[in-house]
Design an enzyme around this catalytic site. Structure first.
Site, PDB file in Angstrom:
ATOM      1  N   LEU A  44      46.190  29.721 -60.103  1.00 11.99           N
ATOM      2  CA  LEU A  44      47.600  29.515 -59.791  1.00 11.99           C
ATOM      3  C   LEU A  44      47.989  28.106 -60.237  1.00 11.99           C
ATOM      4  O   LEU A  44      47.131  27.283 -60.553  1.00 11.99           O
ATOM      5  CB  LEU A  44      47.847  29.693 -58.293  1.00 11.99           C
ATOM      6  N   SER A  45      49.291  27.817 -60.242  1.00  8.94           N
ATOM      7  CA  SER A  45      49.694  26.494 -60.724  1.00  8.94           C
ATOM      8  C   SER A  45      49.056  25.387 -59.891  1.00  8.94           C
ATOM      9  O   SER A  45      48.728  24.326 -60.417  1.00  8.94           O
ATOM     10  CB  SER A  45      51.217  26.351 -60.734  1.00  8.94           C
ATOM     11  N   GLU A  46      48.870  25.621 -58.583  1.00  7.88           N
ATOM     12  CA  GLU A  46      48.134  24.663 -57.760  1.00  7.88           C
ATOM     13  C   GLU A  46      47.351  25.372 -56.661  1.00  7.88           C
ATOM     14  O   GLU A  46      47.819  26.382 -56.113  1.00  7.88           O
ATOM     15  CB  GLU A  46      49.063  23.635 -57.101  1.00  7.88           C
ATOM     16  N   THR A  47      46.198  24.806 -56.357  1.00  8.47           N
ATOM     17  CA  THR A  47      45.438  25.164 -55.165  1.00  8.47           C
ATOM     18  C   THR A  47      45.337  23.913 -54.303  1.00  8.47           C
ATOM     19  O   THR A  47      44.971  22.844 -54.791  1.00  8.47           O
ATOM     20  CB  THR A  47      44.033  25.674 -55.524  1.00  8.47           C
ATOM     21  N   HIS A  80      55.291  22.184 -53.944  1.00  6.56           N
ATOM     22  CA  HIS A  80      55.233  23.559 -53.427  1.00  6.56           C
ATOM     23  C   HIS A  80      53.923  23.840 -52.701  1.00  6.56           C
ATOM     24  O   HIS A  80      53.893  24.600 -51.727  1.00  6.56           O
ATOM     25  CB  HIS A  80      55.482  24.574 -54.557  1.00  6.56           C
TER      26      HIS A  80
END
Length: 286
Positions: A44-47, A80
């Site tokens: 994902l874009s961030e973890t 986010h």
């Protein structure tokens, strides 16, 4: 080792919209390469990785460590995934504190609940004007032949912001298809880690949005970031001066879409306000 893990859709009141982030609850710090491997696996874009502080558990503690990783690198700031982290602690762990404090690479970030939303206290990053001629090839790769009104750069966040001319409309922003390879080829200095393309909201529409945006970050392994809080620290710094407003409503025009409320505080910091939906809960076994 077993790690509780969640997937949270941020900046939306609907599942499968907004920006998904993975959130891991960590009892003790891990090796950096393991953080990165988990983030690559989640893709994902961030973890986000939340770590306990002062031996307090995730329900009673008010202060936590927080780190963010894209599939390819660690990020110094992420909105986010911070929203997602607070959602997990407030909604799933039933954290009893009115305010959560996250210790991060960019200092302390505060999050509290208000009705259906979460409010994040973030730094405001006002961008500086950027000479368009210096990056003309990158701009061409980003927006093609669309007219540009302003180009600004935030050295703190390494974000380049391109404002399209007011003669453009939302459909032209939505239809942009910049190629990741072309962006990477035209920016190799390391100065830019994220590209924001923004457009003033049309006064004739009923949406009430002050501005729109899209965000591309192939330099950190994210071709397009669906809805990003950190980009809005730059956008708020720019648009508040242009619109003469301290309270703004923004919409990020990715395929998933997301709504972000912004309020510049009297102390010069920024409240980023949004909702979050927890859609998956599980256990990571290592």
């Amino acid at each position: 080792m077993e790690i509780p893990i969640f997937t949270v859709d941020s900046f939306t009141d609907l599942p499968f919209k907004g920006n998904p982030a993975a959130v891991c609850l960590i009892e003790n710090e891990l090796q950096d390469d393991l953080y990165q491997s988990i983030a690559a696996e989640m893709n994902l874009s961030e973890t986000a990785f939340i770590t306990r502080r002062n031996s307090m558990d995730f329900s009673s503690g008010a202060r936590f460590g927080l780190r963010w990783f894209t599939p390819t690198c660690e990020m110094p700031l992420c909105g986010h995934a911070t929203l997602a982290s607070a959602a997990v602690l407030f909604y799933m762990k039933k954290n009893v504190n009115p305010v959560l404090v996250f210790e991060t690479m960019r200092g302390e970030l505060y999050v509290h609940q208000h009705e259906e939303s979460l409010i994040m206290d973030f730094p405001l990053n006002k961008p500086n004007p950027q000479d368009q001629h210096e990056i003309k090839d990158l701009l061409k790769a980003a927006v093609g032949n669309l007219p540009i009104q302003d180009v600004c750069y935030s050295p703190t966040t390494k974000k380049l912001m391109v404002r399209l001319a007011d003669t453009c409309d939302r459909s032209e922003l939505v239809s942009l298809r910049p190629e990741a390879e072309s962006l990477l080829r035209n920016e190799t200095t390391g100065k830019i880690k994220s590209l924001i393309i923004t457009l003033k909201g049309a006064e004739s529409t009923q949406s009430g949005y002050d501005f729109y945006s899209r965000v591309f970050a192939p330099w950190v392994g994210v071709p397009e970031d669906p809805v990003t809080g950190s980009a809005h620290t730059v956008l708020a710094g720019y648009w508040s001066e242009k619109l003469k407003k301290k309270k703004m409503l923004a919409y990020q025009c990715s395929s998933r879409g997301g709504e972000v409320k912004l309020e510049i505080r009297n102390d010069g910091r920024l409240d980023i306000i949004g909702q979050a939906q927890i859609i998956l809960q599980g256990t990571l076994k290592i």
